[in-house]
Design an enzyme around this catalytic site. Sequence first.
Site, PDB file in Angstrom:
ATOM      1  N   ASN A  14       0.809  -1.117   0.073  1.00 58.53           N
ATOM      2  CA  ASN A  14      -0.049   0.338  -0.203  1.00 58.53           C
ATOM      3  C   ASN A  14       0.986   0.921   0.324  1.00 58.53           C
ATOM      4  OD1 ASN A  14      -3.394  -0.695   0.214  1.00 58.53           O
ATOM      5  ND2 ASN A  14      -2.315  -1.808   1.790  1.00 58.53           N
ATOM      6  N   HIS A 110      -8.693  -0.860   5.755  1.00 58.13           N
ATOM      7  CA  HIS A 110      -8.706  -2.306   6.215  1.00 58.13           C
ATOM      8  C   HIS A 110      -8.927  -2.870   5.415  1.00 58.13           C
ATOM      9  CE1 HIS A 110      -9.848  -4.974   9.111  1.00 58.13           C
ATOM     10  NE2 HIS A 110     -11.364  -5.184   8.600  1.00 58.13           N
TER      11      HIS A 110
HETATM   12  C1  GAR Z   1      -2.955  -5.163   4.231  1.00 53.07           C
HETATM   13  O1  GAR Z   1      -4.362  -6.128   2.706  1.00 53.07           O
HETATM   14  C2  GAR Z   1      -4.200  -4.116   4.945  1.00 53.07           C
HETATM   15  O2  GAR Z   1      -5.410  -3.527   4.329  1.00 53.07           O
HETATM   16  C3  GAR Z   1      -4.049  -4.750   5.946  1.00 53.07           C
HETATM   17  O3  GAR Z   1      -2.894  -4.890   5.753  1.00 53.07           O
HETATM   18  C4  GAR Z   1      -1.818  -5.702   5.242  1.00 53.07           C
HETATM   19  C5  GAR Z   1      -0.711  -4.869   4.279  1.00 53.07           C
HETATM   20  O4  GAR Z   1      -0.209  -4.937   3.942  1.00 53.07           O
HETATM   21  N1  GAR Z   1      -4.554  -3.927   7.660  1.00 53.07           N
HETATM   22  C6  GAR Z   1      -4.629  -4.259   7.791  1.00 53.07           C
HETATM   23  O5  GAR Z   1      -5.388  -5.711   8.202  1.00 53.07           O
HETATM   24  C7  GAR Z   1      -5.615  -3.221   8.807  1.00 53.07           C
HETATM   25  N2  GAR Z   1      -6.516  -3.508  10.323  1.00 53.07           N
HETATM   26  P1  GAR Z   1       1.438  -4.461   2.771  1.00 53.07           P
HETATM   27  O6  GAR Z   1       1.945  -4.084   3.427  1.00 53.07           O
HETATM   28  O7  GAR Z   1       1.373  -4.517   1.466  1.00 53.07           O
HETATM   29  O8  GAR Z   1       0.662  -2.992   2.250  1.00 53.07           O
END
Ligand code: GAR
Length: 208
Positions: A14, A110
């Site tokens: 992200n 989220h």
């Molecule tokens: C993502 O899917 C984000 O939406 C989730 O963690 C992942 C991080 O991926 N966040 C949550 O679950 C927050 N409650 P990334 O490090 O590749 O962005």
Amino acid sequence: MLKLGVLVSGGGTNLQAILDAVDHQVIKTAEVGLVISNNAGAYALERAKNHDIPAVCISPKNFENREEFHRALLDELQKNKVDLVVLAGFLVAVPPMIVEAYPNRIINIHPSLIPSFCGTGFYGLRVHEGVLDRGVKVTGATVHFVDAGTDTGPIILQKAVEVAEGDTPEILQRRVMEEAEWKILPEAIDLIANDRVQVVDGKVRISR
Ligand code: GAR
């Protein structure tokens, strides 16, 4: 120019979506000024360094107690004059001390359609496991402002994603990222950076 402080814990896809949106001028009025991880091994820190963005690890392991850890996070954000805090896969609960310092200035991505599959215990792959266990046919992602609760703040943007036959949590996680998260997180930042997001009576209004 809105200065973003992006908080991460893991891979940082992200964060990468935000960096790409800035590079490709999809976001024109905000820039990533700081990346903080609670986890020294987070690949997200490498992504920031590759972009010459200050990247620091502030780990609870290096502090005597939770309060000192929270204080260090807040100090780092304030020292760097961050305007908007972006939780991009930050798997630490943000304490009242920080929420109060940045009212409606912290956003979170989220990986579900809030209010489903959110709150304490629902993070990362666990969200997608919950979705598959329940057998829902549509899931998605949500960007919301952060308030004192867990995933309870005003909703800015949501995008739906279909669940497919044979999905595993990992496959579904990837589809939700590609089809929803990597789109709506940069979009929400751009809206805020262009002063198009207002919170009225606990709900978000977007001016078009
Ligand atoms: C993502 O899917 C984000 O939406 C989730 O963690 C992942 C991080 O991926 N966040 C949550 O679950 C927050 N409650 P990334 O490090 O590749 O962005």
